[in-house]
Write a protein that holds these residues in place. Structure first.
Motif, PDB file in Angstrom:
ATOM      1  N   LEU A 186       0.851  -1.190   0.000  1.00  0.00           N
ATOM      2  CA  LEU A 186       0.000   0.000   0.000  1.00  0.00           C
ATOM      3  C   LEU A 186       0.886   1.239   0.000  1.00  0.00           C
ATOM      4  CD1 LEU A 186      -2.783   1.372   0.247  1.00  0.00           C
ATOM      5  CD2 LEU A 186      -2.584   1.111   2.731  1.00  0.00           C
ATOM      6  N   LEU A 192      -8.467  -2.315   4.244  1.00  0.00           N
ATOM      7  CA  LEU A 192      -7.877  -3.520   3.662  1.00  0.00           C
ATOM      8  C   LEU A 192      -7.775  -4.638   4.702  1.00  0.00           C
ATOM      9  CD1 LEU A 192      -5.134  -1.815   1.494  1.00  0.00           C
ATOM     10  CD2 LEU A 192      -7.084  -3.133   0.636  1.00  0.00           C
ATOM     11  N   LEU A 208     -13.022  -1.433  -2.526  1.00  0.00           N
ATOM     12  CA  LEU A 208     -12.694  -2.860  -2.555  1.00  0.00           C
ATOM     13  C   LEU A 208     -13.212  -3.544  -3.822  1.00  0.00           C
ATOM     14  CD1 LEU A 208     -13.300  -3.783   1.193  1.00  0.00           C
ATOM     15  CD2 LEU A 208     -11.110  -3.348   0.054  1.00  0.00           C
ATOM     16  N   ARG A 217      -7.319   3.711   4.882  1.00  0.00           N
ATOM     17  CA  ARG A 217      -7.127   2.731   3.798  1.00  0.00           C
ATOM     18  C   ARG A 217      -6.555   1.430   4.360  1.00  0.00           C
ATOM     19  NH1 ARG A 217      -4.990   7.365   0.478  1.00  0.00           N
ATOM     20  NH2 ARG A 217      -6.784   8.004  -0.772  1.00  0.00           N
TER      21      ARG A 217
END
Length: 207
Positions: free
Chosen positions: A10, A21, A183, A17
Motif C-alpha cells: 500500500l 484492507l 474494494l 485505507r
C-alpha cells in the motif's frame, strides 16, 4: 498448513485505507510514496485523483525495498464539488469555508486507484466515484468539528468512518471508496492483472 497469500504493498500513509484492507482480510506492507500532491493542481477531479494514484504507485514500485513479485497499490482521493477538486484543507480556515459550502449539498468523492504487478510490470488503473450527501450542519457544529483537527487532514474535509459520519446523510455508490479505497474496484484491478482477489487474503489455517 497455511494458504499462501500474494503480497500487496500500500503506497499510502492513510490509516483508513490500511484498516479497510485489513477488515477485508488483506494485510498489506505499507510504504509511503512521498509524492507531492500539489504538483498536479488544476486538473479535473477524476483525472487528478487517477494521476496522483499512478504517481504514488510508480514511486513506490521503483523502490528496492518492495517485496519481489508484489502488487503495489497507489490511491488518491479528492472531493468533486461543482467540478472543483477539494483535497486536504490543511488549515482550520479552509476547512470551515469548505463545510459552509458543502452543507446541505451533494458532492462526488473520487478515488484514483493504480495497481502495478512488479513481476510483470503491468499496470491496471481506474477511478471510483461515490456521491455523498451532507447534512445541514450549523455553524457551531462546523466550528466544533474543525476544532477536532480531523477534517484538516482528509480529502474533502470529512470522514464517513469517524467524527464526520454524523454529518453525512447518504451515500450513492461504494461506501469503502469514501473511506479511501474501493474494494470492488480493487478486486477488478487485481483480476485484470491475472490474480485472484482471494490470493491477497492473509494466511490462515486450512480447514
Amino acid at each position: 498448513m497455511t494458504v499462501p497469500a500474494a503480497t500487496l504493498v500500500l503506497a499510502s500513509q492513510s490509516p483508513a485505507r490500511l484498516q479497510t484492507l485489513r477488515n477485508a482480510g488483506v494485510e498489506p506492507v505499507v510504504i509511503v510514496s512521498g509524492v507531492d500532491e500539489s504538483q498536479l493542481d488544476g486538473l479535473p477531479p477524476a483525472e487528478l485523483a487517477l494521476q496522483l494514484a499512478e504517481l504514488k504507485c510508480a514511486a513506490v514500485a521503483a523502490r528496492e525495498d518492495v517485496p519481489a513479485g508484489a502488487l503495489v497499490l497507489g490511491c488518491d482521493s479528492v472531493l468533486d464539488l461543482d467540478g472543483e477538486a477539494l483535497g486536504k484543507p490543511g488549515d482550520p480556515e479552509t476547512a470551515t469555508r469548505r463545510w459552509q459550502e458543502m452543507r446541505g449539498r451533494s458532492a462526488v468523492l473520487r478515488t484514483g486507484h493504480a495497481l502495478r504487478d512488479t513481476a510483470t510490470g503491468r499496470v491496471a488503473a481506474a477511478t471510483a466515484s461515490t456521491t455523498v450527501r451532507f447534512a445541514e450542519v450549523t455553524d457551531a457544529e462546523i466550528a466544533a468539528y474543525v476544532a477536532t483537527g480531523e477534517p484538516l487532514v482528509v480529502a474533502g474535509a470529512f470522514t464517513v468512518d469517524g467524527l464526520g459520519g454524523a454529518f453525512v446523510t447518504g451515500i450513492e455508490g461504494d461506501h469503502h471508496n469514501v473511506v479511501g479505497v474501493s474494494l470492488p474496484l480493487l478486486r477488478d484491478l487485481v483480476a485484470e492483472l491475472g490474480h485472484a482477489w482471494t490470493s491477497l487474503w492473509a494466511p490462515r489455517p486450512s480447514p
